[in-house]
Design a protein around this motif. Structure first.
Motif, PDB file in Angstrom:
ATOM      1  N   GLU A 140     -11.457 -52.519   2.136  1.00 24.16           N
ATOM      2  CA  GLU A 140     -12.904 -52.420   2.278  1.00 24.16           C
ATOM      3  C   GLU A 140     -13.422 -50.991   2.133  1.00 24.16           C
ATOM      4  O   GLU A 140     -14.624 -50.780   1.907  1.00 24.16           O
ATOM      5  N   ARG A 141     -12.562 -49.997   2.262  1.00 19.63           N
ATOM      6  CA  ARG A 141     -13.021 -48.623   2.129  1.00 19.63           C
ATOM      7  C   ARG A 141     -12.889 -48.114   0.691  1.00 19.63           C
ATOM      8  O   ARG A 141     -13.327 -47.010   0.371  1.00 19.63           O
ATOM      9  N   LYS A 142     -12.298 -48.905  -0.187  1.00 14.60           N
ATOM     10  CA  LYS A 142     -12.109 -48.463  -1.569  1.00 14.60           C
ATOM     11  C   LYS A 142     -13.422 -48.609  -2.339  1.00 14.60           C
ATOM     12  O   LYS A 142     -14.154 -49.576  -2.177  1.00 14.60           O
ATOM     13  N   LYS A 143     -13.697 -47.631  -3.175  1.00 15.77           N
ATOM     14  CA  LYS A 143     -14.957 -47.570  -3.920  1.00 15.77           C
ATOM     15  C   LYS A 143     -14.768 -48.132  -5.329  1.00 15.77           C
ATOM     16  O   LYS A 143     -13.726 -47.935  -5.940  1.00 15.77           O
ATOM     17  N   ASP A 265      -8.579 -45.417  -4.852  1.00 18.82           N
ATOM     18  CA  ASP A 265      -9.440 -46.571  -5.096  1.00 18.82           C
ATOM     19  C   ASP A 265      -8.858 -47.503  -6.147  1.00 18.82           C
ATOM     20  O   ASP A 265      -9.206 -48.679  -6.196  1.00 18.82           O
TER      21      ASP A 265
END
Length: 492
Positions: A140-143, A265
């Motif tokens: 969820e933190r990957k862009k 990412d």
């Protein structure tokens, strides 16, 4: 070097030379250093708490039977390829010496390395668990990667096949602006350079002299676990995690993996594939744009056709102009008639009331009342007169306004703009040229009067069009009831 005397023959110690504590400690130090010199020592790091405030590191090396104190001076710590960690089994190289201040011996470490590939894998797994617990690998933190980046930043060595392959990949797919931050990808200090490059790209301003990249690629060719170790260092992993620019990791071959691959990412199997991921293929982009343009034209055409159909259906449901104004006009006529009667009735009622009041007045009554009553009667009489005149004036203004409105809404105002009203000999309006027979008597009303006419022939294309126009003009003006004629024959 002062030697330590043999005291076995001098048990009483009477003839033994006398040493100070410092002299004895120095003699032991020299004997230990000369006897061992540089050694390679294998053991497990124990009691490591990180560098001291002075920059030096103090801990111990131990095995299952013994323990030796260890120290790494500040200068040597900065040159270490692998930093010490608690519980890590290492091979240390250094010099054995003593510390006279506490009467203990220790090893001054100058080089440090894990004890075999198994130790490196164990350290790698431990760091992996640590970073996973902190949530650095969470999806969820990957862009998301930008679809069409204007600037691509690359962190890699400026020499070698990696950068050449990546630039070739950009030229084949979609030529774009590439910024290279040259770093060492192996050896001492390489991890710090990679981390500094990632932070440096993020520190650039979007509209600066050097533009801020839209996507970053950290790339390196394949190699052994030791060769790729810089990309497992904590400083590199945290720099990648803190990057606000989407980051693609392309370290090693497809079978290799490092911790930066997990925190990035996106992870590309090769540097060339990372270049392909960063930008779209030009030919595919052109094909996609053409497809979208075709869909857009089709959608616009369908939308126009739908709007046209909807407009036609809506126009059929709209009421005619004469139907819209017929009811308000009827109400206006009714109010006009009521107003005239009401004004007359109101005037008569006030006149009767005034006459009744005047009839009750007599000189005898007036003489019997007080002088104030006489004055009050005069005031009321004047007020009644003024009120009546004001009411009549207001009613007159309202009547004049409505008369003007009636005049503006009447069809005579339409005739004054050049239109004409056609009626047959029965006085009915003629709406279509097709309804007029040859020889028929028709009456044409203009703004200044009426004229009679006889139709000479049947309706042709032009006459039908003119008849339709006349009919349309006539249909715009509803029939009015007439009460007389003026000298010119026009209605009034």
């Amino acid at each position: 070097m002062n030697s330590i005397p043999n005291t076995r023959d001098n048990r009483a110690g009477a003839n033994a030379p006398e040493f100070s504590v410092s002299e004895l400690s120095g003699a032991i130090k020299r004997a230990l250093e000369d006897g061992f010199g540089y050694v390679r020592l294998r053991g497990e790091i124990s009691g490591y708490r990180g560098p001291h405030a002075s920059g030096h590191c103090y801990f111990a090396l131990k095995d299952e039977k013994a323990k030796i104190e260890a120290v790494i001076w500040k200068g040597a710590f900065g040159r270490l390829r692998f930093k010490p960690e608690e519980g890590m089994e290492v091979i240390a190289q250094g010099k054995v010496t003593t510390f006279p201040g506490s009467s203990k011996y220790q090893i001054m470490i100058e080089a440090l390395e894990p004890a075999g590939a198994g130790a490196l894998m164990a350290l790698l797994e431990e760091r992996k668990r640590k970073f996973a617990a902190e949530g650095l690998f969470a999806e969820e933190r990957k862009k998301p990667r930008p679809y069409l980046p204007k600037v691509v930043g690359i962190v890699t060595s400026p020499t070698g096949a990696v950068i050449r392959d990546m630039l070739h990949g950009f030229n084949e797919r979609f030529p774009t602006r590439v910024l290279l931050w040259p770093v060492r990808v192996q050896g001492e200090g390489s991890a710090a350079e990679v981390a500094a490059a990632i932070k440096g790209f993020n520190a650039l301003e979007a509209n600066g002299v050097i533009p801020r990249p839209d996507v970053l690629i950290v790339a390196r060719g394949g190699g052994s676990l030791e060769d790729l170790w810089s990309f497992n260092e904590e400083i590199v992993v945290r720099a990648a995690a803190e990057s606000s620019i989407p980051l693609i990791s392309a370290v090693g071959h497809e079978t290799d993996w490092t911790l930066i691959d997990l925190v990035a990412d996106a992870r590309a199997p090769t540097p060339t594939k990372a270049a392909e991921w960063a930008v779209p293929k030009y030919s595919e982009l052109v094909e996609c744009v053409e497809k979208f343009m075709m869909r857009k034209r089709t959608a616009v055409r369908r939308a126009l056709e739908s709007a046209k159909t909807h407009l036609k259906a809506s126009s059929r449901g709209l009421p005619k102009l004469q139907d819209i104004v017929a009811m308000p006009r009827q109400r206006f006529d009714a109010v006009d008639r009521r107003l005239s009667r009401a004004l007359l009735a109101n005037t008569r009622a006030h006149a009767t009331q005034l006459a009744r009041i005047t009839g009750r007045l007599s000189p005898a009554t007036i003489l019997q009342r007080h002088s104030r009553c006489a004055e009050r009667l005069e005031v009321l009489e004047r007020r009644a007169g003024r009120a009546l005149m004001n009411r009549v004036a207001v009613s007159r203004r309202i009547l004049d306004g409505r008369a003007d409105l009636l005049k503006s809404l009447g069809y005579q105002s339409v005739l004054s703009r050049g239109f004409a009203l056609v009626r047959d000999d029965n006085g009915q309006m003629v709406r279509q040229a097709a309804s007029v027979q040859a020889g028929a008597v028709i009456n044409i009303e203009f703004a200044d009067g009426r004229v009679g006419a006889i139709a000479e022939g049947g309706p042709g294309p032009d006459t039908q069009s003119e008849g339709s126009k006349s009919s349309e003009r006539g249909s715009k003006t509803p029939r009015q009831k007439t009460s007389g004629r003026n000298k010119q024959g026009s209605l009034f």
